[in-house]
Design a protein around this motif. Structure first.
Motif, short mmCIF file in Angstrom:
data_model
loop_
_atom_site.label_atom_id
_atom_site.label_comp_id
_atom_site.label_asym_id
_atom_site.label_seq_id
_atom_site.Cartn_x
_atom_site.Cartn_y
_atom_site.Cartn_z
N GLN A 273 78.05 -46.92 38.77
CA GLN A 273 77.30 -47.30 39.98
C GLN A 273 75.80 -47.42 39.74
N ASN A 274 75.24 -46.43 39.00
CA ASN A 274 73.78 -46.46 38.88
C ASN A 274 73.24 -46.51 37.47
N SER A 275 74.12 -46.83 36.50
CA SER A 275 73.57 -46.93 35.14
C SER A 275 74.41 -47.84 34.26
N VAL A 276 73.76 -48.35 33.23
CA VAL A 276 74.47 -49.11 32.20
C VAL A 276 74.03 -48.53 30.86
N ILE A 277 74.99 -48.07 30.07
CA ILE A 277 74.65 -47.45 28.79
C ILE A 277 75.41 -48.16 27.68
N GLU A 278 74.74 -48.38 26.55
CA GLU A 278 75.44 -48.97 25.40
C GLU A 278 75.44 -47.99 24.24
N GLY A 279 76.45 -48.07 23.43
CA GLY A 279 76.48 -47.22 22.24
C GLY A 279 77.80 -47.32 21.52
N LEU A 280 77.88 -46.56 20.43
CA LEU A 280 79.11 -46.51 19.65
C LEU A 280 80.03 -45.45 20.27
N ALA A 281 81.25 -45.87 20.58
CA ALA A 281 82.23 -44.92 21.15
C ALA A 281 82.73 -44.06 20.00
N GLU A 282 82.14 -42.86 19.85
CA GLU A 282 82.42 -42.06 18.64
C GLU A 282 83.72 -41.29 18.73
N ARG A 283 83.90 -40.60 19.86
CA ARG A 283 85.09 -39.73 19.99
C ARG A 283 85.21 -39.27 21.43
N LEU A 284 86.30 -38.59 21.73
CA LEU A 284 86.43 -37.93 23.03
C LEU A 284 86.11 -36.46 22.82
N ASP A 285 85.47 -35.83 23.80
CA ASP A 285 85.30 -34.38 23.68
C ASP A 285 86.54 -33.69 24.27
N GLU A 286 86.53 -32.35 24.31
CA GLU A 286 87.75 -31.63 24.67
C GLU A 286 88.13 -31.80 26.14
N THR A 287 87.20 -32.33 26.96
CA THR A 287 87.55 -32.54 28.37
C THR A 287 88.06 -33.97 28.62
N GLY A 288 87.97 -34.82 27.60
CA GLY A 288 88.38 -36.22 27.77
C GLY A 288 87.21 -37.14 28.03
N ALA A 289 85.99 -36.58 28.06
CA ALA A 289 84.80 -37.44 28.24
C ALA A 289 84.55 -38.22 26.95
N MET A 290 83.98 -39.42 27.10
CA MET A 290 83.67 -40.27 25.94
C MET A 290 82.29 -39.88 25.39
N VAL A 291 82.22 -39.65 24.09
CA VAL A 291 80.93 -39.34 23.47
C VAL A 291 80.40 -40.63 22.83
N LEU A 292 79.26 -41.09 23.35
CA LEU A 292 78.64 -42.34 22.88
C LEU A 292 77.43 -42.01 22.02
N ARG A 293 77.29 -42.72 20.89
CA ARG A 293 76.06 -42.58 20.12
C ARG A 293 75.20 -43.80 20.38
N ARG A 294 74.04 -43.58 20.98
CA ARG A 294 73.16 -44.70 21.32
C ARG A 294 72.40 -45.18 20.09
N SER A 295 71.74 -46.31 20.23
CA SER A 295 71.08 -46.89 19.04
C SER A 295 69.99 -45.98 18.50
N ASP A 296 69.40 -45.11 19.36
CA ASP A 296 68.38 -44.19 18.86
C ASP A 296 69.00 -42.91 18.28
N GLY A 297 70.33 -42.90 18.17
CA GLY A 297 71.00 -41.76 17.54
C GLY A 297 71.41 -40.67 18.53
N GLN A 298 70.89 -40.76 19.74
CA GLN A 298 71.19 -39.72 20.74
C GLN A 298 72.64 -39.79 21.22
N LEU A 299 73.22 -38.61 21.47
CA LEU A 299 74.60 -38.61 21.97
C LEU A 299 74.61 -38.52 23.48
#
Ligand code: BTN
Length: 269
Positions: free
Chosen positions: A228-254
């Motif tokens: 609804q209020n954001s657009v984020i781009e990054g590499l879909a690295e993995r899922l964490d233990e809750t099922g959330a998607m962990v994205l690595r952004r171009s600046d390296g931040q997770l």
């Protein structure tokens, strides 16, 4: 096999080996939405494991306010009421686990390989063959109930869809080239949902995340996630233990993403 492939409780129960899921099965020719009825029934005390199945829906719902086209005689539109003992934070992993259950069931009955697009799309050959809508009620910081709503285009003719969706959708029949027994698939779905639910209740999240990752079409890709209020781009690295998607952004931040619409921007294959 029942040649008309109309749903009957007797046919679904024949040989069904579940302990919980399908304890009560309610079948309708037409409903607004199986999830809506399931929510009402759950609020009125329907037991865990209750299944609601409709031959067609007039107001089938998808995520983000979308509709789910649900013509009669050809699809599976099914909701399961469950009363987990897991904390509410585990709701996302139930959606992912349900995706695994559908992928397993479809593979078992048809040999087709469903791929899962985070968080809830069911794809065949990159086109959408169905989806999952998980909804729940939280009371006093506990899950009072959850509804797993599954919609699958089984024997659906592609012409049932509006022209603008045609390049994006498919059905099991369209991919397999033959009619598929909806009843056989419903039975397998109920068994697989129960298996996944018991796994999650026993704390086997890691196993479900691993299996989801094997079916994933999202991990390892450069993606855009719009909410609804954001657009984020990054590499879909993995899922964490809750099922959330962990994205690595171009600046390296997770970045940990719990909801949104995924577009695959780049496939490194
Ligand atoms: C999606 O594609 O975003 C999810 C679609 C979920 C559709 C199923 S059909 C059975 C159940 N009842 C509904 O109204 N929706 C789900």
């Amino acid at each position: 096999m029942n040649m008309s492939d109309a749903f009957s409780e007797q046919e679904i129960r024949r040989g069904l080996v579940t302990k919980l899921v399908g304890k009560d099965i309610h079948i309708f020719d037409e409903l607004g939405s199986t999830n809506d009825l399931a929510k009402t029934m759950a609020s009125n005390g329907a037991p865990s494991g209750t299944v609601i199945l409709a031959d067609s829906q007039t107001k089938g719902r998808g995520r983000m306010g979308r509709s789910f086209i649900s013509p009669p005689g050809v699809g599976i539109y099914l909701s399961v009421i469950l009363r987990p003992t897991l904390p509410p934070g585990r709701l996302p992993i139930i959606t992912l686990g349900s995706g695994v259950a559908v992928a397993r069931a479809v593979n078992e009955v048809t040999d087709l390989k469903i791929l899962l697009k985070w968080p809830n799309d069911l794809l065949l050959n990159t086109k959408k063959a169905g989806g999952i809508l998980t909804e729940g009620k939280i009371e006093n910081d506990e899950m009072s109930f959850i509804i797993i709503g599954i919609g699958l285009n089984v024997n659906t003719e592609i012409e049932h869809f509006p022209p603008d969706l045609l390049p994006l959708v498919t059905s099991l029949k369209a991919e397999k080239g033959e009619r598929i027994s909806r009843t056989a698939l419903v039975k397998e779905l109920l068994e697989q949902i129960e298996w996944i639910f018991f796994q999650l209740e026993q704390g086997c999240e890691e196993r479900i995340i691993k299996e989801w990752s094997d079916y994933s079409t999202t991990l390892g890709k450069w993606i855009r996630v719009s909410s609804q209020n954001s657009v984020i781009e990054g590499l879909a690295e993995r899922l964490d233990e809750t099922g959330a998607m962990v994205l690595r952004r171009s600046d390296g931040q997770l970045e940990r993403i719990t909801a949104g619409e995924v577009t695959i921007i780049k496939d490194f294959k």
